[in-house]
Every structure is written in C-alpha cells, then in structure tokens.
Enzyme design. Structure first.
Site, PDB file in Angstrom:
ATOM      1  N   LYS A  43      23.841  99.893 -44.397  1.00  0.00           N
ATOM      2  CA  LYS A  43      22.805 100.211 -43.401  1.00  0.00           C
ATOM      3  C   LYS A  43      23.451 100.581 -42.068  1.00  0.00           C
ATOM      4  O   LYS A  43      23.015 101.505 -41.381  1.00  0.00           O
ATOM      5  CB  LYS A  43      21.845  99.029 -43.241  1.00  0.00           C
ATOM      6  CG  LYS A  43      21.075  98.719 -44.535  1.00  0.00           C
ATOM      7  CD  LYS A  43      20.382  97.365 -44.498  1.00  0.00           C
ATOM      8  CE  LYS A  43      19.966  96.934 -45.909  1.00  0.00           C
ATOM      9  NZ  LYS A  43      19.574  95.515 -45.984  1.00  0.00           N
TER      10      LYS A  43
ATOM     11  N   HIS B 218      25.154  88.491 -58.999  1.00  0.00           N
ATOM     12  CA  HIS B 218      25.258  88.815 -57.573  1.00  0.00           C
ATOM     13  C   HIS B 218      26.275  87.986 -56.814  1.00  0.00           C
ATOM     14  O   HIS B 218      26.321  88.065 -55.585  1.00  0.00           O
ATOM     15  CB  HIS B 218      23.908  88.634 -56.872  1.00  0.00           C
ATOM     16  CG  HIS B 218      22.868  89.624 -57.263  1.00  0.00           C
ATOM     17  ND1 HIS B 218      22.683  90.809 -56.598  1.00  0.00           N
ATOM     18  CD2 HIS B 218      21.972  89.614 -58.264  1.00  0.00           C
ATOM     19  CE1 HIS B 218      21.692  91.477 -57.158  1.00  0.00           C
ATOM     20  NE2 HIS B 218      21.246  90.776 -58.184  1.00  0.00           N
TER      21      HIS B 218
ATOM     22  N   LYS C 256      32.081  84.744 -45.198  1.00  0.00           N
ATOM     23  CA  LYS C 256      31.787  85.967 -44.433  1.00  0.00           C
ATOM     24  C   LYS C 256      32.581  85.995 -43.112  1.00  0.00           C
ATOM     25  O   LYS C 256      32.634  87.001 -42.432  1.00  0.00           O
ATOM     26  CB  LYS C 256      30.286  86.080 -44.164  1.00  0.00           C
ATOM     27  CG  LYS C 256      29.461  86.241 -45.459  1.00  0.00           C
ATOM     28  CD  LYS C 256      27.977  86.341 -45.160  1.00  0.00           C
ATOM     29  CE  LYS C 256      27.092  86.296 -46.395  1.00  0.00           C
ATOM     30  NZ  LYS C 256      26.999  87.583 -47.113  1.00  0.00           N
TER      31      LYS C 256
ATOM     32  N   LYS D  27      24.245  88.800 -40.606  1.00  0.00           N
ATOM     33  CA  LYS D  27      24.179  88.441 -42.025  1.00  0.00           C
ATOM     34  C   LYS D  27      24.062  86.931 -42.082  1.00  0.00           C
ATOM     35  O   LYS D  27      24.183  86.266 -41.045  1.00  0.00           O
ATOM     36  CB  LYS D  27      25.434  88.897 -42.771  1.00  0.00           C
ATOM     37  CG  LYS D  27      26.750  88.491 -42.091  1.00  0.00           C
ATOM     38  CD  LYS D  27      27.975  88.991 -42.845  1.00  0.00           C
ATOM     39  CE  LYS D  27      28.250  90.449 -42.605  1.00  0.00           C
ATOM     40  NZ  LYS D  27      28.548  91.213 -43.797  1.00  0.00           N
ATOM     41  N   ARG D  28      23.812  86.373 -43.277  1.00  0.00           N
ATOM     42  CA  ARG D  28      23.792  84.917 -43.368  1.00  0.00           C
ATOM     43  C   ARG D  28      25.122  84.350 -42.861  1.00  0.00           C
ATOM     44  O   ARG D  28      26.168  84.998 -42.983  1.00  0.00           O
ATOM     45  CB  ARG D  28      23.566  84.486 -44.831  1.00  0.00           C
ATOM     46  CG  ARG D  28      22.142  84.668 -45.307  1.00  0.00           C
ATOM     47  CD  ARG D  28      21.164  83.806 -44.547  1.00  0.00           C
ATOM     48  NE  ARG D  28      21.284  82.426 -44.931  1.00  0.00           N
ATOM     49  CZ  ARG D  28      20.318  81.719 -45.517  1.00  0.00           C
ATOM     50  NH1 ARG D  28      19.147  82.260 -45.786  1.00  0.00           N
ATOM     51  NH2 ARG D  28      20.506  80.454 -45.814  1.00  0.00           N
TER      52      ARG D  28
ATOM     53  N   THR E 232      25.198  94.814 -48.356  1.00  0.00           N
ATOM     54  CA  THR E 232      24.286  95.953 -48.229  1.00  0.00           C
ATOM     55  C   THR E 232      24.088  96.277 -46.755  1.00  0.00           C
ATOM     56  O   THR E 232      23.809  97.426 -46.410  1.00  0.00           O
ATOM     57  CB  THR E 232      22.925  95.667 -48.901  1.00  0.00           C
ATOM     58  OG1 THR E 232      22.524  94.335 -48.556  1.00  0.00           O
ATOM     59  CG2 THR E 232      23.012  95.790 -50.399  1.00  0.00           C
TER      60      THR E 232
END
Ligand code: OAK
Length: 836
Positions: free
Chosen positions: A676, A373, A570, A564-565, A672
């Site tokens: 969504k 992952h 990111k 998100k985290r 993910t």
C-alpha cells in the site's frame, strides 16, 4: 431433498428515488431517508443522522445489483468461492461503495448543495474492525477483487458484537477500550432470520445401525446455539456484481428456556441465553499468538458449521445433489482458524445426510484449500485433546479415523519412519495431547499455499516440510495483493487524478497499466506535480497530527512511517534505536548535518503482550524527550498515533516518503502494508522478507533501500550460537544508544522501566536487532542522502507507483481462480425492474 414452493412471478417496482443518480434525485432520496429512516428533519439532525441517511441512499443503489447477482447465481447454479475467515477487516463501507458505484462526484455535489461536507460524513462511519491485522484485511481486499472480477463468491465469518478494541494512549501506555461499533446501528447489513441454523456443542455420541444396515452415529449435544446470518453487499468496481459477506451472530435457541423458567430457575434460563450469545460477543485481539481458550474453539466451530450448513442449503435450493458439493463450491480456509471445517463437513455428510466414509472423504478433500499466513511457532493452533473432545465429541472421533487412514498412507510412502509418523499425526502425543489444526487442514485440502514466494518456500522447508514430502503436488504460492480501489483511488484522489489525466483510468482495474506512467518519470512537469501532491497530503496529515496530539511536524521533513501491529519480529524497536542514534549524533554535534525527519508510528499491541506494550511506551517516551529538546528542533519529531485502523491507514499511506518494512528475515509471511505504501509512491527501507523480496524485484533494486541479514544468514547465525552482547561490545555507536536507554534518559531517570527491553536485546535478542543494527543505520544514512536530492527521490517514487501492478489483489485472485479454485467469472446483467 427439500422441495420449495415456486416463487410468485412478477417483479418488484423500485422507485426512481431508490435508483436514480441525478443530483436532484440523490438530494431528494437523501432527505427522504433522513425523514423516514432516521426520523429527523434537518434542524434536528446530527452528523450521524446525515451519515445514516447517506448510507441508506447509497445502499438503495446497491440493492438492484445485489439481488440481480443472487438471482443470476441461483439460476445458473454458478460455481462459487466460499472464503472462510474468522476475520474480515472491512474498514468503512461508504467511501468504497461510492467509488465502486462510480458516484463519488455526484454524491459529493449533492451533499455540497445541501450544505454538507462529504468528507465529514465519511469520517463519521464507525468502521467494522472485525479483524486484527494482515489476515483480516487481506480477506477484505479479496472480497473486493472477487466482486470486481465478477467471480461468484461468499465471504463467511463472525459478526462480532465487539471488534478489535479501540486504542487510547495514556501516559505513553496503551489502554484498550471496547469497540462498540454497532451502537448506532449498521446500515450496510440485512439480517436473514429465515436462514438461521443450529450448532451443537458437548454431550456424547451414540452409534446405531440404520434401516439399510449401515453403521451410523448420532450426536446428543449438551447445548445448541442458533446462528443468525447478517448479509452485507460487496460491490465490485464498476461492474454489476455485488457478492455477499455473510457474518453469523449467535443467539440462544429459545430466547427464554421456558422449561427452566417455569421450574423457577429464572437465573439459569437467562444465563443460558447470555452464554450462547457470548459466542459472537468479541474478537480475540491476539495477532499471531495462539490462545487455547474454549470460547475461541466455540467461535471457530460456530461460524464453520453455520457456513457449511448454509452451503448445503444453497445446494439443495438449487436442486443439486450433495455429490455436487465440490463442483458447486470451492472453500478456502483462511489459515487454520476454520480448519475444523474438514471434520464438520465429514460429519454433516455422514451423520446428517447418510453418506458413507469414502464418498464423504472424496467430497471433502476436493472442496478445501488451505492458506498458511505465518511461520511463527507461537501462532500454530493446537487444541488440548481433553478440551477438544469435551466440546466436540463427534469431531474427535472423525479426526481419529481421518488420522488412522492417513497414517496408513504415510506408512506406505515412508516405511519404518516412526519419527515422521509422530510429526505428521493429527494428534500431538509428545507430552500432553493436542489436536494439530494445521495437520488437519493439510490432510483435508487439495491445495496448500503460502502468501509470498519466499514464505511459500519456507513453508515447504520448515513448518509443513513433512506434508510437502508427503504431498508435494498440493503446494503452491499465491503472493498477496491489495485493492487499488480502496488504497489508491479512495485514499489518494489527487494522485489518482494525476495518473488518470496521463493514462486514462483503465489502470484501476488493470494495475499493470500503471507502467505507462514510467515514461513520465523523467518529465519535469510530471515530477513537479507528483511531488506537489505528496507535499499537500503531508500537510493534511501534519494538520491532523497537530489536532490529535498537539505536536507540530514539518511537512517538508522526510515522513518516515511504520504502521502495523506491534510485534517484536516487526522490530518497531529497531526503528526506535535509529531515532536514538540520530538524537545522539545531534547531541554530540548540534550542527551535524541531519536530514529533517518525522517518525510516525501506529499500531495496536495484543492486550496480553507485555513486550509489545512496552515498545509503545518506549516510542512515546523517546518522543517526549526528542520533541521538546531545543537542540533537535526542526530536525527530528517522533509521533505515535493512537488507534491505528483502516480509516486511519487510508490517511497515512499516501503521506509517506519512507515505508519501514524491517522485520527479521524469514518472519513476515508477506506483509501487505508494504504494498500500500509503495503504490502511493513511498520508498521502502526493508529486509529480504515476505513480499519485500518481490516488491524489490518489481520496482528495481535501485529504487529500494535494502539492509540486513537474509533468512539463511539469520538461521546460520542462530545455529552458530548468536551472542548479541558481542555486537554491543564491539560497536561504540550501538553501545551509546543502548546505554542511553539503560541510564533512564528516556524514563525520567527510572533505570528500571526499559530494563526488560534492554536485557532482552543484550542477552536474547531473538529477532536479531543487534546483528542488523549497523546495516540498518548505514542504509538509513543512504535514505537521508537520497532525500536531499528531491528530483531523484521523486523519480524513484514515481517508479515505485508505476511498477506495483503485480500487487493488485486482482492478480492474486486471478491466481487463486486459475490454480486453486478453478472458477470462472459470471457477468451480471442489470435487470431494470422498473420496466416490467
Ligand atoms: C494472524 C493470526 C494467525 C496467523 C496469521 C495471522 C496473520 O495476520 N498473518 C499475516 O497475514 C498477512 C496476510 O497474509 C501477511 O501479509 C502477514 O505477513 C502475516 O503476518
């Protein structure tokens, strides 16, 4: 083999009040549970009492399906998927069970008739946050799809007493609060003390020759901990299948060590008990950041050993031989956290069940699959050899033997290649010695997969390249997916009704059918309704924001959301740079034409990740300035919403206009959240990273805002000696943005507060924010222009929703079933116990 008594015949009488679905029965059952389980009558009942009474009412309606499912699997000896995961980020159960049982409307009406508000009761549920982020939430989506597709499956994990911490924001900084999710009880689980098992740690091993003349090993542990299973039913959508999530809780073997107690060591006896129970106490809150703590290895060994012993118990209960293990079970390792399973299954088969090495190894390698992952080097698990050997003395022997045999195979395939041998070895001997868990997972599994097409390619070219050279046939891709039941039907009932009114409800189980709404993308009436729904949901979120933060946001502004985290890769801070860019533009020209935007952020930072915490403070500090500057009023708002979790996610995705998926190319394995958002009609601004690549392919390049360097370009730039300062020096706009931060403008004049952030960007910038800056700003300008044309934007939005079929977790699970697990559906017939 264990012989079991024949179960008594006859069947359970289940009262209608426990199964009936009429409004009257539901109301009666609810009041009955309030009285007999909560011990309250309405005048005294709290909101939580009502929630619990409702949860039990719903659980009763699951039980027949759950028991029928277990019975069918037992009778048919069904091949079963076991999903081993250190995390299951389930989110609230109540709403999902109402949807999957198909009784949402009935319960809603029953509650209304009793003067209660179902939405309030749904909000009351304390969600089981037993995961950090993507990996744990994916496991939860997969359980939903496995049950919906009627695949026999068990999820195995840890019943952490404290899940992911609750996040508070104080003075703009993250503060962590313990998550006491079990404090009011958990109505969804049932303890199964009969199936408790023991797990050993420490001590030493002894070898001996058994009565057949075979070399055997006995492990004399230093401590033994009891694992107690707690089962939660996982109901599929409108099917009778209810699979099981089995989470293990650690207990001392004796609740008091009477030996120590009698010898006067009262403290020692209690200490030993609490020491054992510590194992399942708390979820480690690091996301994609390896921490070599012994308790973490104890946790991994704990749930893996409990789960494998449980599988052996099931096999024996079904009178199947151990040889049948790989036919009965396909065991998936969710990243390397459960990778010790390879050595533990070998140990169980050989030491506890007398099997010889070759046979045990054949069974083991046919059993496991491993999913990678992440490519981030800091997430790679490697345990210091000393720590590992002390805690798991038998496993290290087994790992050495696996390694010896494996390296012999490598020598045959690649003679005279010592570099390759040392890279492939299960033991890292380059300095201090380590056990490499990814290598153990690769050697011990028959299938290895990444989680998006790009990621699976990168896995083969980078982290697992040597394994790909060795075993190319093991490698495959399974692109992630998410469950439309939770993330569309439950989260977005208004859009669900609109779609269903046009194409029926088949799409909920066959998401590809959403394509049928494409034909309405040019229908003005449909567009109007689609847009009205989005507006109404944005208004709801605006009300929520007002009540949580006292900030007023304009629901007609563009809702630009990144949840998100918090992680440097990111790039939440790239998003922040864009906000400052817009702010500077307005300050330079107060009448500048700027599309009004509301920037929403949410996400937790690992408690020890300094830079991530500073990014949270940074966003909040920008918000503080921007939100109260009258020059900006009505055009920009910045809100950081605290405590992002599944419950909150369900509120956020449907309200988004723009989804920020802006990681440095090559860093986000899949993502993910991106799926969504898009399913709920948000447009994506994103890089060619993870599943963004495939989302863009599906929705069409013209319906996706692409920017930034590609993975190859990122690599080339780094190889050529990336100098972020060059971008700063040559780009006026960028320089003004960075200078504003450095001047203390967002920190009450304090030039030191964000210095680490600025210095990092100017002199290191590992994630290439400055290299991608201009491309991002230009792309955001296109977004702003596009949003001005409401009609066209809505068309793009509809097309996003319509084309997301591929990203249902049902498709992912079908891929796993066909290509890796080789398992078939086993439909469950609903037996009516009340008739016999
Ligand atoms: C967490 C800990 C260790 C290794 C990986 C993770 C993790 O959460 N990875 C995430 O997994 C998701 C599900 O596959 C992906 O969508 C994310 O991109 C990835 O970061």
């Amino acid at each position: 083999m264990q012989t079991l008594p024949t179960p008594p015949s006859g069947s359970v009488q289940i009262e209608d009040d426990r199964t009936g679905l009429s409004i009257e029965t539901l109301k009666r059952a609810f009041l009955d549970n309030l009285f007999y389980i909560q011990g309250k009558f309405p005048a005294l009942a709290s909101k939580n009492d009502y929630y619990m009474a409702l949860a039990y009412t719903v659980r009763d309606r699951l039980l027949r399906r759950w028991l029928n499912t277990a019975e069918t699997y037992t009778n048919t000896q069904a091949r079963t998927v076991c999903y081993l995961s250190a995390e299951f980020l389930m989110g609230p159960h109540l709403g999902n069970n109402l949807i999957n049982l198909g009784i949402y409307d009935q319960i809603n009406q029953a509650m209304t008739e009793l003067g209660l508000d179902l939405n309030e009761l749904l909000q009351q549920e304390e969600e089981p946050g037993l995961g950090n982020g993507g990996l744990g939430r994916l496991a939860a989506c997969y359980l939903d799809s496995l049950a919906t597709l009627e695949i026999p499956a068990l999820g195995y994990g840890i019943r952490y007493e404290f899940g992911i911490f609750d996040q508070e924001i104080r003075d703009g900084w993250q503060v962590e609060i313990t998550d006491k999710w079990l404090r009011y009880g958990n109505p969804w689980e049932i303890a199964r003390p009969d199936w408790a098992v023991e797990v050993k740690y420490g001590g030493h091993t002894e070898s001996f020759i058994d009565e057949h003349g075979n070399y055997r090993v006995r492990w004399v542990p230093f401590k033994v901990v009891k694992g107690l299973p707690y089962d939660t039913p996982i109901l599929g959508y409108k099917v009778n299948t209810a699979n099981t999530l089995r989470l293990w809780s650690a207990e001392a073997t004796e609740s008091f060590d009477f030996g120590a107690f009698n010898s006067g060591d009262y403290f020692g006896a209690v200490h030993q008990k609490s020491n054992s129970e510590n194992i399942s106490k708390v979820l480690y809150p690091n996301d994609e950041q390896y921490q070599g703590k012994v308790l973490r290895l104890e946790q991994q060994m704990f749930f893996v050993s409990c789960s494998l012993q449980d599988m052996i118990r099931i096999l024996q209960m079904q009178n199947m031989s151990l040889e049948k293990f790989p036919e009965k079970f396909s065991v998936q390792l969710n990243d390397t956290h459960p990778a010790i399973a390879v050595a533990e299954l070998m140990r169980l088969l050989m030491d506890e069940h007398g099997m010889q090495w070759d046979n045990a190894w054949n069974i083991t390698t046919r059993t496991f699959g491993y999913t990678n992952h992440t490519l981030l080097p800091e997430a790679l698990e490697r345990w210091p050899l000393k720590l590992f050997s002390e805690l798991l003395p038998r496993h290290i022997e087994i790992i050495y033997e696996i390694n010896r045999r494996f390296l012999d195979d490598v020598r045959i395939k690649f003679p005279d290649d010592p570099g390759r041998l040392s890279r492939l070895s299960l033991i890292d001997e380059s300095g201090e010695k380590y056990v490499r868990m990814a290598n153990l997972a690769c050697v011990g599994s028959s299938a290895i997969n990444g989680v998006a097409a790009l990621h699976s390619e990168l896995v083969k070219q980078t982290v697992l390249k040597d394994f790909y050279d060795m075993y190319p046939e093991k490698f495959t891709n399974v692109t992630n997916g998410v469950t439309p039941r939770r993330f569309v039907v439950l989260s977005n009932p208004r859009m669900t009704s609109l779609i269903t009114s046009k194409i029926g409800d088949n799409w909920i189980k066959h998401l590809d059918e959403l394509r049928r709404i494409e034909q309405f993308a040019d229908d003005p009436g449909f567009r109007y309704e689609f847009r009205q729904i989005k507006q109404a949901i944005k208004q709801d979120l605006a009300n929520h924001i007002k009540s949580e933060t006292d900030v007023e946001v304009d629901p007609s502004s563009l809702f630009d959301i990144q949840v998100k985290r918090i992680h440097e890769y990111k790039r939440q801070h790239l998003n922040a740079l864009h906000i400052i860019h817009l702010y500077n533009r307005i300050k330079a020209n107060p009448s500048a034409e700027i599309t009004p935007r509301t920037f929403l952020f949410g996400g937790k930072a690992a408690p020890g990740y300094y830079m991530a915490k500073l990014i949270i403070k940074f966003i909040n500090s920008i918000g503080e300035v921007v939100n109260r500057d009258p020059d900006v009023a009505g055009r920009l708002k910045v809100v950081f919403l605290k405590d992002y979790n599944v419950k909150f996610a369900q509120r956020v995705y449907p309200a988004a206009d723009l989804s920020e998926q802006i990681s440095t190319a090559g860093k986000e394995a899949s993502g993910t959240g991106n799926m969504k958002f898009s399913m709920n009609g948000a447009l994506t601004i994103g890089t060619l990273d993870g599943a963004n690549v495939e989302i863009r392919e599906e929705v069409g390049a013209e319906n996706f805002f692409l920017f930034g360097l590609t993975t190859e370009e990122v690599a080339a730039k780094k190889a050529a000696g990336y100098r972020p300062i060059d971008y700063y020096e040559s780009n006026n706009d960028l320089r003004q943005v960075i200078d504003r931060i450095a001047s203390g403008f967002f920190s009450h004049g304090d030039t030191g507060l964000f210095r680490p952030l600025v210095d990092n960007l100017l002199h290191k910038d590992e994630y290439l924010l400055l290299a991608d800056y201009q491309s991002y700003i230009d792309c955001q300008e296109q977004v702003s222009q596009a949003y001005r044309n409401w009609d066209h934007w809505t068309r793009m939005s509809i097309l996003n929703t319509a084309r997301m079929g591929k990203f249902s977790s049902d498709r992912s699970i079908r891929d796993y079933c066909q290509n890796i697990w080789k398992v078939q559906p086993v439909p469950i017939e609903l037996k009516d116990y009340t008739q016999s």
